[in-house]
Every structure is written in structure tokens, then in C-alpha cells.
Enzyme design. Sequence first.
Site, short mmCIF file in Angstrom:
data_model
loop_
_atom_site.label_atom_id
_atom_site.label_comp_id
_atom_site.label_asym_id
_atom_site.label_seq_id
_atom_site.Cartn_x
_atom_site.Cartn_y
_atom_site.Cartn_z
N GLY A 1 -10.33 -29.20 -25.67
CA GLY A 1 -9.76 -30.45 -25.13
C GLY A 1 -8.42 -30.18 -24.46
O GLY A 1 -7.57 -31.07 -24.33
N GLY B 1 -6.96 -32.33 -21.51
CA GLY B 1 -6.87 -33.77 -21.73
C GLY B 1 -5.43 -34.26 -21.71
O GLY B 1 -4.49 -33.50 -21.44
N LYS C 1 -10.98 -40.50 -37.51
CA LYS C 1 -10.09 -39.44 -38.02
C LYS C 1 -10.18 -39.36 -39.55
O LYS C 1 -10.13 -38.28 -40.13
CB LYS C 1 -8.64 -39.68 -37.57
CG LYS C 1 -8.43 -39.37 -36.08
CD LYS C 1 -6.98 -39.51 -35.65
CE LYS C 1 -6.86 -39.25 -34.15
NZ LYS C 1 -5.52 -39.48 -33.60
N ARG D 1 -11.10 -36.13 -41.93
CA ARG D 1 -10.31 -35.67 -43.09
C ARG D 1 -11.18 -35.62 -44.35
O ARG D 1 -11.04 -34.72 -45.17
CB ARG D 1 -9.12 -36.59 -43.33
CG ARG D 1 -8.03 -36.40 -42.30
CD ARG D 1 -6.72 -36.95 -42.81
NE ARG D 1 -5.70 -36.95 -41.77
CZ ARG D 1 -4.44 -37.31 -41.98
NH1 ARG D 1 -4.05 -37.71 -43.17
NH2 ARG D 1 -3.57 -37.29 -40.99
N1 LIG Z 1 0.09 -40.97 -30.32
C1 LIG Z 1 -0.38 -41.54 -29.24
O1 LIG Z 1 0.27 -42.43 -28.66
C2 LIG Z 1 -1.70 -41.07 -28.68
C3 LIG Z 1 -2.07 -41.45 -27.39
C4 LIG Z 1 -3.27 -40.93 -26.87
C5 LIG Z 1 -4.04 -40.05 -27.64
N2 LIG Z 1 -3.65 -39.71 -28.90
C6 LIG Z 1 -4.45 -38.78 -29.72
O2 LIG Z 1 -4.46 -37.51 -29.09
C7 LIG Z 1 -5.73 -36.88 -29.30
C8 LIG Z 1 -6.30 -36.44 -27.96
O3 LIG Z 1 -6.50 -37.59 -27.15
P1 LIG Z 1 -6.42 -37.52 -25.55
O4 LIG Z 1 -6.25 -38.92 -25.08
O5 LIG Z 1 -5.45 -36.49 -25.17
O6 LIG Z 1 -7.88 -37.01 -25.22
P2 LIG Z 1 -8.67 -37.11 -23.82
O7 LIG Z 1 -7.76 -36.81 -22.70
O8 LIG Z 1 -9.44 -38.38 -23.80
O9 LIG Z 1 -9.75 -35.95 -24.02
C9 LIG Z 1 -9.37 -34.62 -24.25
C10 LIG Z 1 -10.51 -33.69 -23.96
O10 LIG Z 1 -11.50 -33.77 -24.97
C11 LIG Z 1 -12.67 -33.15 -24.44
N3 LIG Z 1 -13.92 -33.78 -24.87
C12 LIG Z 1 -15.09 -33.15 -24.94
N4 LIG Z 1 -16.04 -33.96 -25.38
C13 LIG Z 1 -15.46 -35.13 -25.59
C14 LIG Z 1 -15.95 -36.37 -26.00
N5 LIG Z 1 -17.21 -36.57 -26.37
N6 LIG Z 1 -15.09 -37.38 -26.03
C15 LIG Z 1 -13.80 -37.23 -25.68
N7 LIG Z 1 -13.28 -36.06 -25.27
C16 LIG Z 1 -14.12 -35.03 -25.24
C17 LIG Z 1 -12.55 -33.15 -22.94
O11 LIG Z 1 -12.40 -31.79 -22.64
P3 LIG Z 1 -13.01 -31.08 -21.32
O12 LIG Z 1 -12.27 -31.69 -20.22
O13 LIG Z 1 -12.69 -29.68 -21.54
O14 LIG Z 1 -14.44 -31.37 -21.29
C18 LIG Z 1 -11.27 -33.92 -22.69
O15 LIG Z 1 -10.53 -33.45 -21.60
C19 LIG Z 1 -6.60 -37.88 -30.04
O16 LIG Z 1 -6.63 -37.55 -31.41
C20 LIG Z 1 -5.91 -39.21 -29.80
O17 LIG Z 1 -6.12 -40.14 -30.86
C21 LIG Z 1 -2.48 -40.19 -29.42
#
Ligand SMILES: NC(=O)c1ccc[n+]([C@@H]2O[C@H](COP(=O)([O-])OP(=O)(O)OC[C@H]3O[C@@H](n4cnc5c(N)ncnc54)[C@H](OP(=O)(O)O)[C@@H]3O)[C@@H](O)[C@H]2O)c1
Length: 321
Positions: free
Chosen positions: A13, A16, A140, A144
Amino acid sequence: MASSVPSKILVIGATGVIGKYITTAILAAKPRLSSLSHISILTSPGTASNPAKQALLSSWKSQGLTVITGDINSADDVRKAYKDVDTVVSCLGRTGLLEQIELLRLAEESDSVQWFFPSEYGTDIEYDETSKDEKPHQNKLKVRKFIRENVKKVKITYVVTGPYADMFLEYKPGAEAAGGYDWKKKKAVLIGEGDDRIGFTTMPDVGKFVAAALASPQASQGRILRVQSFVRTQSDILAEFEKQTASKFEIKYTSKAELRETEKRLWDEGNPLATGFTLRRIWSDGKTLYEKTDNERLGVKPDDLEPLSAVVERAVMGKGY
Ligand SMILES: NC(=O)c1ccc[n+]([C@@H]2O[C@H](COP(=O)([O-])OP(=O)(O)OC[C@H]3O[C@@H](n4cnc5c(N)ncnc54)[C@H](OP(=O)(O)O)[C@@H]3O)[C@@H](O)[C@H]2O)c1
């Protein structure tokens, strides 16, 4: 063992929203991570060939990172990506969280994987007794639970960061009542009175914390690390915007009762915007606050972290994330 990991890191990921910051920070920390010899990422063919991702991938490759193309749902592809890897950092997005159960099973089975960071980087899903009932936490929590019951060999580190300050600033279209700042139109919506203290981490700092956790396995393995860049109120953020734009904003308030009503209605309607309302309610209710964070445990000092002014400046300058 502790001194020899991480030697080979695989990020899943990586391209992302937050994976980008985490991978960039790990690459930047490479000279300080004496045990580290190699970084690779496992990415889907769609991302590997996406023109919009080429600049990022090329820049990483020029720093020695290897791009492995494959499907996280194919055990063969995952086994190949795990070959000789001792540390896996998962940054999978919300819809891919449950896929991690199979990734963890394969990690347990592998000869090389010793350490796994599940995708968290957000709200504390075990903050208190109410956390277990929060809808956005369920996947999540399942990960865990699987780890507690089934993962014996692989060491786990969870990095809990609270909300990303960078994202918190923005209104989500259609969810303005959940709060945010429109610095072009000089408008803001604050929850409650705007004076609840919230613990934030900036997106570059999320990467720094993961790199710091990797650099100190003894301090971070087997732990839930609760880290943050700073604690501020929504009014503090407003004041910073007003200072940097030298203007007065028009302010609206969403009461906590209104926030809860809208949250409930959106969940009842099956509207995906509900998640944002729930998270903002949790954050406004003080569930990002700790007597002490794990910043110090990781050797991260206040000067290593970004202040609120840096995030507001990026927003005002129109630099996205
Ligand atoms: N604290 C906050 O404010 C906050 C905000 C946003 C997210 N988060 C957390 O950060 C973490 C990552 O989230 P993100 O928003 O960065 O992720 P994202 O951009 O939606 O996805 C990250 C990567 O996951 C891979 N992936 C592969 N299969 C997937 C599937 N079935 N569904 C989703 N993704 C898939 C993809 O990789 P490929 O491109 O290589 O295929 C994608 O680029 C999560 O745990 C989320 O809850 C926290």
C-alpha cells in the site's frame, strides 16, 4: 535478533495516501537504520503502470527501492514478495484492511518475516470501553483479534497517530457540518464551541514515527505506539489561518447534538460520509488525549516534529498532500 531487524522491509500500500509518506520517510531514514539493506514495495499492476504514479515510483527506484508487482489476494504473489523480507509495513486502505488477515497468516508461515506493522496510523481503536462499538473501528478490531489469537511468531507494532492534521483542515464535500476550514472563502465550521483539545499527527510526521519505530525494535515490537505531533483546538487552527491569511473568517458552529444526529442519520441511510462524522465526534470527545504519548519512547523530540503553522502554511500555499 532485535539488532538485526529491520534488514529487508516490504511496504504494502506504499503509493496510497499515507503509504507515500511512510515509504518516503523509511527511504530518508535508511542511512540511520544501520541494519537496513533493502526496501521493496508490493503494488498492483494498475498502480505500477499508472502514469500519475510514475514520478514517485521512479524517484523511489533511484533511491534503491525495488517495485514488485502483484496481487495481495494471491498467496503466491505474497509469498514471492515476502521472500527474504524480515519486516512488513502494511499501509492498506480502509477497504483492504481485512485482507491483512491472510497477509499475517502468510507472514507467520514464512521463513523470513519477523515483524509486521498492520495498517493503523489513525484513531485509537481501543481508547476506552466505548471504542469496541464504533462502526469505523470494526475491521481494524478484527485484525487485532486475529493477531491476538493466531500470531505467535511474528512481532507486531501498531502505530496510532490520531487524525492527520493535514486532512482535518479540509471540508469534506457534502460533510461541511462535520467541520473544516475553507481558507479561500475565509469560512470555517467548528464542532461544539471549538475548544476541545485534539491530538494530531501531520502526514510527514506519520512517516517519521514509523521510521523511528523501525529504528528501535526493542522499544516498539509488541506494542501499540500512541504518537502525535501536537495537541490543539479547532479555535487554535482557526487563529493560525486568520494569522497566516491576515483575515477574519466567518464561523459556523455544529453543536455536538447536531453532529450526533447527522452521524446517526447518515449511518441509517448507508451514506459513506457517516464515517467522517463518527471520527470527528470521537476526536472532539477527547479520545485522542493521553497523559503521555510514546514519542519519547521512540526518541522523537518536539523539534523533530512539524508545528501546526507548517500544516496551515502548506494548506494556504495550495500544496496538497
Ligand atoms: N488518521 C487519519 O486521519 C487517517 C486518514 C486516512 C487514512 N488513515 C488510515 O491510514 C491507513 C491507510 O489508508 P490510506 O487512505 O492511505 O489508503 P489508500 O490510499 O486508500 O490505499 C492504500 C493502498 O492500499 C492498496 N490496496 C490494495 N488492495 C486494496 C483494497 N482492497 N482496498 C484498499 N486498498 C488496497 C493500494 O495499493 P496499490 O496501489 O499498490 O494497489 C492502495 O494504494 C488506513 O489504516 C486508514 O484507516 C488514517
